[in-house]
Design a protein around this motif. Structure first.
Motif, PDB file in Angstrom:
ATOM      1  N   LYS A  15      -5.867  -3.184   1.427  1.00  7.63           N
ATOM      2  CA  LYS A  15      -6.673  -2.335   2.226  1.00  7.63           C
ATOM      3  C   LYS A  15      -5.961  -1.168   2.729  1.00  7.63           C
ATOM      4  O   LYS A  15      -5.785  -0.656   3.976  1.00  7.63           O
ATOM      5  CB  LYS A  15      -6.607  -3.267   3.566  1.00  7.63           C
ATOM      6  CG  LYS A  15      -7.590  -4.596   3.423  1.00  7.63           C
ATOM      7  CD  LYS A  15      -9.050  -4.451   3.202  1.00  7.63           C
ATOM      8  CE  LYS A  15      -9.767  -5.698   3.052  1.00  7.63           C
ATOM      9  NZ  LYS A  15     -11.013  -5.558   2.588  1.00  7.63           N
ATOM     10  N   SER A  16      -5.159  -0.396   1.812  1.00  4.66           N
ATOM     11  CA  SER A  16      -4.602   0.669   2.185  1.00  4.66           C
ATOM     12  C   SER A  16      -4.999   1.999   1.267  1.00  4.66           C
ATOM     13  O   SER A  16      -5.763   1.701   0.593  1.00  4.66           O
ATOM     14  CB  SER A  16      -2.842   0.449   1.855  1.00  4.66           C
ATOM     15  OG  SER A  16      -2.201   1.606   1.801  1.00  4.66           O
ATOM     16  N   ASP A  17      -4.504   2.941   1.810  1.00  2.00           N
ATOM     17  CA  ASP A  17      -5.021   4.407   1.032  1.00  2.00           C
ATOM     18  C   ASP A  17      -3.997   4.573   0.025  1.00  2.00           C
ATOM     19  O   ASP A  17      -4.532   5.525  -0.921  1.00  2.00           O
ATOM     20  CB  ASP A  17      -4.841   5.269   2.196  1.00  2.00           C
ATOM     21  CG  ASP A  17      -6.018   5.339   3.100  1.00  2.00           C
ATOM     22  OD1 ASP A  17      -6.947   4.922   2.964  1.00  2.00           O
ATOM     23  OD2 ASP A  17      -5.753   6.056   4.227  1.00  2.00           O
ATOM     24  N   VAL A  61      -6.733   1.877   9.152  1.00  2.00           N
ATOM     25  CA  VAL A  61      -6.365   0.834   8.541  1.00  2.00           C
ATOM     26  C   VAL A  61      -7.682  -0.069   8.224  1.00  2.00           C
ATOM     27  O   VAL A  61      -8.183  -0.673   7.280  1.00  2.00           O
ATOM     28  CB  VAL A  61      -5.500  -0.013   8.886  1.00  2.00           C
ATOM     29  CG1 VAL A  61      -5.139  -1.448   8.293  1.00  2.00           C
ATOM     30  CG2 VAL A  61      -4.025   0.878   8.799  1.00  2.00           C
TER      31      VAL A  61
END
Length: 149
Positions: A87-89, A26
């Motif tokens: 802030k994530s994939d 993360v």
């Protein structure tokens, strides 16, 4: 006699809390430095373009062209900032936020611009705020990564 409870297993039982992270961590996820720099430079140039239109004749073709160019640059900047907010994939979430942020900002700006008597002044103030914000974020050093246990 049979027991209802299973025997104790030594050590941690593999589960969601013991398995290593899948994909990027993360802290490492999010936008790259290239997206950040592109968004901030577009915000700076778009803000400067909108401030410059304040000093040009409102009916001039150059002022209208500069206003449109600044609007496109500001939209690209808002899109990039929206991409950096997540802030994530999860790419669909990042794209959703990247599209929602410019929509929200332009909607609020349209309400403000329609309520003032001098639209060029509203454009110049908005361009100044965005340009100054971009400059402050460009010169600010990024936070050092902290070591985690």
């Amino acid at each position: 006699m049979s027991t209802i409870l299973p025997a104790r297993v030594p050590g941690p039982v593999p589960g969601w809390h013991t398995v290593g992270p899948m994909g990027r961590h993360v802290d490492a996820a999010g936008a790259s430095a290239g997206v950040r720099r592109t968004a901030l430079v577009c915000g700076l140039l778009g803000g400067v373009a909108w401030v410059a239109t304040y000093f040009l004749d409102a009916d001039a073709g150059a002022a209208k062209g500069l206003l449109w160019l600044g609007g496109v640059l500001l939209t690209v900047a808002l899109f990039g900032i929206g991409m950096m907010l997540v802030k994530s994939d999860l790419l669909p979430l990042r794209i959703f936020v990247a599209l929602a942020l410019p929509t929200l900002v332009w909607g609020v700006f349209a309400l403000i611009r329609d309520s003032v008597s001098d639209e060029q002044l509203a454009d110049a103030v908005f361009g100044t705020l965005v340009g100054l914000g971009a400059v402050l974020l460009l010169v600010r050093r990024s936070a050092a990564r902290r070591a985690t246990l």
